[in-house]
Design a protein around this motif. Sequence first.
Motif, PDB file in Angstrom:
ATOM      1  N   VAL A  79      36.846  34.547  43.963  1.00 19.66           N
ATOM      2  CA  VAL A  79      35.546  34.309  44.591  1.00 19.66           C
ATOM      3  C   VAL A  79      34.824  35.622  44.838  1.00 19.66           C
ATOM      4  O   VAL A  79      33.619  35.761  44.556  1.00 19.66           O
ATOM      5  CB  VAL A  79      35.714  33.541  45.912  1.00 19.66           C
ATOM      6  N   VAL A  80      35.547  36.608  45.341  1.00 17.44           N
ATOM      7  CA  VAL A  80      34.927  37.903  45.631  1.00 17.44           C
ATOM      8  C   VAL A  80      34.442  38.558  44.340  1.00 17.44           C
ATOM      9  O   VAL A  80      33.360  39.133  44.295  1.00 17.44           O
ATOM     10  CB  VAL A  80      35.912  38.821  46.379  1.00 17.44           C
ATOM     11  N   ALA A  81      35.240  38.459  43.278  1.00 17.20           N
ATOM     12  CA  ALA A  81      34.824  39.030  41.993  1.00 17.20           C
ATOM     13  C   ALA A  81      33.520  38.405  41.526  1.00 17.20           C
ATOM     14  O   ALA A  81      32.645  39.096  40.969  1.00 17.20           O
ATOM     15  CB  ALA A  81      35.917  38.820  40.944  1.00 17.20           C
ATOM     16  N   ASP A  82      33.357  37.117  41.746  1.00 15.50           N
ATOM     17  CA  ASP A  82      32.141  36.422  41.340  1.00 15.50           C
ATOM     18  C   ASP A  82      30.961  36.804  42.231  1.00 15.50           C
ATOM     19  O   ASP A  82      29.810  36.771  41.786  1.00 15.50           O
ATOM     20  CB  ASP A  82      32.358  34.909  41.394  1.00 15.50           C
ATOM     21  N   LYS A  83      31.237  37.168  43.472  1.00 11.50           N
ATOM     22  CA  LYS A  83      30.172  37.586  44.386  1.00 11.50           C
ATOM     23  C   LYS A  83      29.618  38.960  44.010  1.00 11.50           C
ATOM     24  O   LYS A  83      28.406  39.177  44.051  1.00 11.50           O
ATOM     25  CB  LYS A  83      30.693  37.609  45.829  1.00 11.50           C
ATOM     26  N   ILE A  84      30.504  39.886  43.657  1.00 17.65           N
ATOM     27  CA  ILE A  84      30.071  41.266  43.433  1.00 17.65           C
ATOM     28  C   ILE A  84      29.729  41.574  41.973  1.00 17.65           C
ATOM     29  O   ILE A  84      29.264  42.667  41.666  1.00 17.65           O
ATOM     30  CB  ILE A  84      31.134  42.265  43.908  1.00 17.65           C
ATOM     31  N   GLY A  85      29.945  40.624  41.074  1.00 12.52           N
ATOM     32  CA  GLY A  85      29.673  40.893  39.665  1.00 12.52           C
ATOM     33  C   GLY A  85      29.865  39.636  38.830  1.00 12.52           C
ATOM     34  O   GLY A  85      30.086  38.549  39.368  1.00 12.52           O
ATOM     35  N   PRO A  86      29.773  39.784  37.511  1.00 15.37           N
ATOM     36  CA  PRO A  86      29.578  41.042  36.796  1.00 15.37           C
ATOM     37  C   PRO A  86      28.144  41.554  36.871  1.00 15.37           C
ATOM     38  O   PRO A  86      27.206  40.778  37.046  1.00 15.37           O
ATOM     39  CB  PRO A  86      29.966  40.678  35.361  1.00 15.37           C
TER      40      PRO A  86
ATOM     41  N   CYS B 155      40.147  42.929  43.122  1.00 15.79           N
ATOM     42  CA  CYS B 155      39.535  41.946  42.220  1.00 15.79           C
ATOM     43  C   CYS B 155      38.850  42.689  41.079  1.00 15.79           C
ATOM     44  O   CYS B 155      38.725  43.918  41.095  1.00 15.79           O
ATOM     45  CB  CYS B 155      38.537  41.056  42.963  1.00 15.79           C
ATOM     46  N   GLU B 156      38.396  41.936  40.103  1.00 12.37           N
ATOM     47  CA  GLU B 156      37.684  42.526  38.974  1.00 12.37           C
ATOM     48  C   GLU B 156      36.407  43.190  39.467  1.00 12.37           C
ATOM     49  O   GLU B 156      35.672  42.624  40.279  1.00 12.37           O
ATOM     50  CB  GLU B 156      37.352  41.425  37.962  1.00 12.37           C
ATOM     51  N   PRO B 157      36.110  44.401  38.992  1.00 16.86           N
ATOM     52  CA  PRO B 157      34.895  45.102  39.434  1.00 16.86           C
ATOM     53  C   PRO B 157      33.664  44.580  38.711  1.00 16.86           C
ATOM     54  O   PRO B 157      33.777  43.830  37.740  1.00 16.86           O
ATOM     55  CB  PRO B 157      35.200  46.556  39.042  1.00 16.86           C
ATOM     56  N   PRO B 158      32.473  44.993  39.149  1.00 17.86           N
ATOM     57  CA  PRO B 158      31.246  44.552  38.483  1.00 17.86           C
ATOM     58  C   PRO B 158      31.176  44.986  37.028  1.00 17.86           C
ATOM     59  O   PRO B 158      30.525  44.340  36.212  1.00 17.86           O
ATOM     60  CB  PRO B 158      30.137  45.224  39.305  1.00 17.86           C
ATOM     61  N   ILE B 159      31.850  46.093  36.735  1.00 15.19           N
ATOM     62  CA  ILE B 159      31.885  46.598  35.364  1.00 15.19           C
ATOM     63  C   ILE B 159      33.227  47.279  35.147  1.00 15.19           C
ATOM     64  O   ILE B 159      33.750  47.935  36.044  1.00 15.19           O
ATOM     65  CB  ILE B 159      30.706  47.565  35.110  1.00 15.19           C
TER      66      ILE B 159
END
Length: 468
Positions: free
Chosen positions: A197-204, A326-330
């Motif tokens: 969820v957090v990964a989807d909030k901050i990116g991509p 989590c996965e970063p924006p890039i």
Amino acid sequence: MKKTIAIILSLVLALATLAACAPAPAAVEPAADAPATEAAEAPAAAPAAEGDKVINIYTFTDEVPKMLEKYIEMHPDFGYTINATIIATTDGLYQPALDQALAGGGKDAPDMYCAESAFVLKYTQGDMSTYAAAYADLGIDVAAAVPAADIAQYTIDIGTRPSDSALVGLGYQATGSAFIYRRSLAIDTWGTDDPAVVADKIGPGWDKFFAAAAELKAKGYGIVSGDGDPWHAVENSSEKGWIVDGKLYIDPAREAFLDLSMKLKEGGYYNDTRDWNEAWFADMQGTGAQPIFGYFGPAWLINYVMAGNSGGTAPGEGTYGDWAVCEPPIGFFWGGTWVLASKDSAKKEAVGQLIEWITLDTSEEGLQYKWANGTLNGEGGTKDTVASGVVMAKSNGELPFLGGQNMFDVFVPANQFANGKNLTQYDETINNLWRDQVRQYTAGNVTREGAIEAFKQAVVDTLGIEAN
């Protein structure tokens, strides 16, 4: 990362153990792309053993020498003694000393040496690459061993000499990076700390990142500590490096960092800290001007910087245990140490055994397995991501610091985004010049155009490289 990455064991210790190793805490900012564990601030050479059964190594931390000590302990019939010269990178002393030692030759010249990401291309592809021995000349079956270990491609790209396509360096770490965030702040803002969820909030992408920054700001939180945090993501995800066809080139993604940094400033989305300074470390334990949500970085940033600056050593103390990844924006990578051998070494076979154990051995007795699982010096040691996908697949990355999360679930896929083709041998110097001008711009001291022109002139003055 450590060492390459950053940073600096010597600085870390100097700052009252602000961070153990990696890009080290220091009142003075280290290399823009700090590596990972610095062990000394001045040359420190171990006494040489008698005879020709001595392997000389030059490095900027005590990390690799300690690995070699472990190898000798595990292989009592190896028959060689290690003579380590350790020179910290903090004052720009390491590269000149290494260059002189390689060029000078003789019995005290390095048989092995280390280079970190901020300047590794100088030794694998640039001015000093002719001194490096091809791994194949060390008795290593490169064609078989590299694919068998499933080595992260960017580490191969960086360690390959273009003139003869020879592999001359590999790293033992993998430094594909993630976004490292505070669980409690995520729950307060979005009702969950779930990494997906957090990964989807901050990116991509940076648009979603700044939308998340606005939501966090409404709760009284900054999304990052300073603009140095997203800089590494910007720098290492750009299409091209600073030098193209012998001229200074400002990749559009890197130029856009001016706007990204200003947006952070104007929105109050950060505490305007400078990485590797005390205020930056303070934000890791939540004692800064406003609580900070996250940092960008690889596993070494967690292990060697954040954990030691969290204000605790167990969940519930300070911010220890309140983090997740989590996965970063890039996608990007940051740091790493490459191990090389001298083409003039008279001990190539022995050096090859050491390098293969460090970089390509995927067994549970190899360095990479022990490094990934924290067992190099017995159970309970620090776990880290390594270059071998085979090793990572059979390793456990659960950390109490991350609330029990298995960090490998995020960091292993992150390696596919790492790009080793946008580096230059001048990155350490040019990055510092660029970030100085970005700070001048966000402080209101120069215009956007003025910052770019001042940067171009600084590169000419420092390196004699004109802009294209």
